[in-house]
Design an enzyme around this catalytic site. Structure first.
Site, PDB file in Angstrom:
ATOM      1  N   LYS A  32       1.101  -1.286   0.329  1.00  0.00           N
ATOM      2  CA  LYS A  32      -0.137  -0.366  -0.102  1.00  0.00           C
ATOM      3  C   LYS A  32       0.929   1.380   0.741  1.00  0.00           C
ATOM      4  O   LYS A  32       1.384   1.284   0.355  1.00  0.00           O
ATOM      5  CB  LYS A  32      -1.154   0.002   1.150  1.00  0.00           C
ATOM      6  CG  LYS A  32      -1.547   1.297   1.515  1.00  0.00           C
ATOM      7  CD  LYS A  32      -2.959   1.148   2.846  1.00  0.00           C
ATOM      8  CE  LYS A  32      -2.293   1.695   4.276  1.00  0.00           C
ATOM      9  NZ  LYS A  32      -2.438   2.823   3.489  1.00  0.00           N
ATOM     10  N   LEU A  62      -9.676  10.231  -2.311  1.00  0.00           N
ATOM     11  CA  LEU A  62      -9.606  11.490  -3.060  1.00  0.00           C
ATOM     12  C   LEU A  62     -11.308  11.501  -2.586  1.00  0.00           C
ATOM     13  O   LEU A  62     -12.383  10.524  -2.024  1.00  0.00           O
ATOM     14  CB  LEU A  62      -9.989  10.628  -4.210  1.00  0.00           C
ATOM     15  CG  LEU A  62      -9.013  11.161  -5.628  1.00  0.00           C
ATOM     16  CD1 LEU A  62      -7.607  10.244  -4.923  1.00  0.00           C
ATOM     17  CD2 LEU A  62      -8.871  11.426  -6.530  1.00  0.00           C
ATOM     18  N   GLN A 190      -3.671   2.895  17.322  1.00  0.00           N
ATOM     19  CA  GLN A 190      -4.698   2.493  16.842  1.00  0.00           C
ATOM     20  C   GLN A 190      -5.720   2.341  17.766  1.00  0.00           C
ATOM     21  O   GLN A 190      -5.020   1.368  18.972  1.00  0.00           O
ATOM     22  CB  GLN A 190      -4.320   1.585  16.351  1.00  0.00           C
ATOM     23  CG  GLN A 190      -3.887   1.182  14.545  1.00  0.00           C
ATOM     24  CD  GLN A 190      -4.370   2.335  13.667  1.00  0.00           C
ATOM     25  OE1 GLN A 190      -5.301   2.108  13.559  1.00  0.00           O
ATOM     26  NE2 GLN A 190      -3.895   2.194  12.309  1.00  0.00           N
ATOM     27  N   ARG A 211       3.029  -0.851  10.760  1.00  0.00           N
ATOM     28  CA  ARG A 211       3.735  -1.047  11.413  1.00  0.00           C
ATOM     29  C   ARG A 211       4.230  -2.786  12.027  1.00  0.00           C
ATOM     30  O   ARG A 211       5.546  -2.941  12.230  1.00  0.00           O
ATOM     31  CB  ARG A 211       4.297  -0.570  12.710  1.00  0.00           C
ATOM     32  CG  ARG A 211       3.880   1.194  12.413  1.00  0.00           C
ATOM     33  CD  ARG A 211       3.656   2.020  13.759  1.00  0.00           C
ATOM     34  NE  ARG A 211       1.743   2.192  13.164  1.00  0.00           N
ATOM     35  CZ  ARG A 211       1.588   2.877  13.774  1.00  0.00           C
ATOM     36  NH1 ARG A 211       1.851   3.345  14.850  1.00  0.00           N
ATOM     37  NH2 ARG A 211      -0.070   2.750  13.718  1.00  0.00           N
TER      38      ARG A 211
HETATM   39  O1  C5P Z   1       0.618   1.264  11.110  1.00  0.00           O
HETATM   40  P1  C5P Z   1      -0.291   0.521  11.407  1.00  0.00           P
HETATM   41  O2  C5P Z   1      -0.191  -1.308  11.147  1.00  0.00           O
HETATM   42  O3  C5P Z   1      -1.107   1.001  11.772  1.00  0.00           O
HETATM   43  O4  C5P Z   1      -0.632   1.230   9.132  1.00  0.00           O
HETATM   44  C1  C5P Z   1      -1.813   1.000   9.836  1.00  0.00           C
HETATM   45  C2  C5P Z   1      -2.322   2.199   8.053  1.00  0.00           C
HETATM   46  O5  C5P Z   1      -3.694   1.642   7.455  1.00  0.00           O
HETATM   47  C3  C5P Z   1      -1.592   2.989   8.205  1.00  0.00           C
HETATM   48  O6  C5P Z   1      -0.871   2.752   6.580  1.00  0.00           O
HETATM   49  C4  C5P Z   1      -2.573   4.058   8.292  1.00  0.00           C
HETATM   50  O7  C5P Z   1      -2.509   4.691   7.826  1.00  0.00           O
HETATM   51  C5  C5P Z   1      -3.766   2.827   7.001  1.00  0.00           C
HETATM   52  N1  C5P Z   1      -5.743   3.081   7.709  1.00  0.00           N
HETATM   53  C6  C5P Z   1      -5.596   2.925   9.094  1.00  0.00           C
HETATM   54  N2  C5P Z   1      -7.638   3.132   9.303  1.00  0.00           N
HETATM   55  C7  C5P Z   1      -7.994   3.822   8.203  1.00  0.00           C
HETATM   56  C8  C5P Z   1      -7.699   3.725   6.846  1.00  0.00           C
HETATM   57  C9  C5P Z   1      -6.078   3.506   6.548  1.00  0.00           C
HETATM   58  O8  C5P Z   1      -4.927   2.507   9.837  1.00  0.00           O
HETATM   59  N3  C5P Z   1      -9.129   3.999   8.379  1.00  0.00           N
END
Ligand code: C5P
Length: 233
Positions: A32, A62, A190, A211
Site C-alpha cells: 500500500k 479522494l 490504533q 508497523r
Molecule cells: O502501522 P499500522 O498497521 O497501524 O498501519 C495501518 C495503515 O492503514 C496506515 O497506513 C494507515 O494510514 C492506514 N489506515 C488506517 N485506518 C484507516 C484507514 C487507513 O490505519 N481507517
C-alpha cells in the site's frame, strides 16, 4: 475473492522502501502506498513497484466534486495501480463518476473502495462535531450501501465493522481492514485493533498491516505470520 495481506509502506524515501523490500528477496507482497510516500515520491514510486512485480493499493482517499475525481481517477488508472479509494462522504454521484474515470479503454479497472468513516473518528465526534445523529454502525452500513449502489467493489473499515458491512451489502462486497496487531503486540496509535486471525473470523477480505511488519526485527517472518493466521488458517 482471494484473501491477502497488504503491507502499508509508510516511508518517505525510496531508500527506505527499497531497503525494506530487499528483505523479501523473490517474494512480491501486495503493498500500500499512502499519502506520505505518494506526496514524497509521486508516480515514480508506483511505476517502480509495479515494475518489480508488486500489486499496489494506492490509498489517497479522494474527495472532491464528481468531475474532478473522475479526471483524477483516469490519471491514476493509467499508472496501472490495482486498488484505489475515495471517501463515501463525497456522495453517490462522486463515486459513480470515479468509477467511470477509472475504467480503462479495454474495460479493465483497479478495485475501487470507499472509506465510510475513518477509524480515528469516534462516535462522540460523529455526533458533536460532524452533526451526524445516527449511531456509527448505522452510518457505516448506510455509506457502504451508497458505495455499493454506485458500483464500487467494497469499503475500507475496521475489522470490527466488517460484519456490519457484510450484513448490509452481502458477502461478495469487499472489506479491506487496517488496525491489525499480533496478540500481545504494541497497539501504537490504533484504538480498535484485532489480530489477523480475528480479522479473518470477522469476514475481512484483505488486511492492511503497517508497523507490525515494517518495524519487526524480521519483517518477512512477520509477514508470513500474518499470512498464516489470515490467509492459510
Ligand atoms: O502501522 P499500522 O498497521 O497501524 O498501519 C495501518 C495503515 O492503514 C496506515 O497506513 C494507515 O494510514 C492506514 N489506515 C488506517 N485506518 C484507516 C484507514 C487507513 O490505519 N481507517
Amino acid at each position: 475473492m482471494g484473501k491477502d495481506v497488504i503491507i502499508a509502506l509508510d516511508f518517505s524515501t525510496e531508500d527506505e522502501v527499497l531497503g525494506f523490500l530487499e528483505h523479501f528477496a523473490g517474494e512480491k507482497p501486495y503493498v500500500k502506498i499512502g499519502m506520505e510516500l505518494y506526496y514524497a515520491l509521486g508516480n515514480d514510486i508506483i511505476c517502480k513497484l509495479k515494475a518489480r512485480g508488486h500489486q499496489v493499493f494506492l490509498d489517497l482517499k479522494l474527495h472532491d466534486i464528481p468531475n474532478t475525481v473522475k479526471s483524477a481517477m483516469r490519471v491514476l488508472s493509467a499508472l496501472g495501480v490495482d486498488m484505489v479509494n475515495l471517501h463515501a462522504a463525497g456522495t453517490r454521484a462522486m463515486m459513480a463518476a470515479a468509477l467511470e474515470g477509472l475504467t480503462r479503454p479495454n474495460g479493465s479497472r483497479p478495485i475501487l473502495l470507499a472509506v465510510t468513516q475513518l477509524t480515528s473518528t469516534s462516535e462522540q465526534v460523529l455526533h458533536d462535531e460532524l452533526l451526524i445523529a445516527a449511531p456509527m454502525a448505522e452510518v457505516v452500513a448506510s455509506y457502504a450501501q451508497n458505495a455499493q449502489a454506485a458500483g464500487l467493489d467494497g469499503v475500507v473499515c475496521s475489522p470490527l465493522e466488517a460484519g456490519v458491512v457484510k450484513k448490509a451489502c452481502g458477502p461478495a462486497f469487499m472489506t479491506v481492514t487496517p488496525g491489525i496487531r499480533f496478540a500481545g503486540g504494541d497497539v501504537g496509535d490504533q484504538a480498535r485493533v484485532t489480530t489477523p486471525g480475528q480479522a479473518r473470523q470477522l469476514g475481512a477480505d484483505y488486511i492492511v498491516v503497517g508497523r507490525p511488519i515494517t518495524r519487526a526485527e524480521d519483517p518477512v517472518a512477520a509477514w508470513k505470520r500474518c499470512a498464516a493466521e489470515f490467509v492459510d488458517a
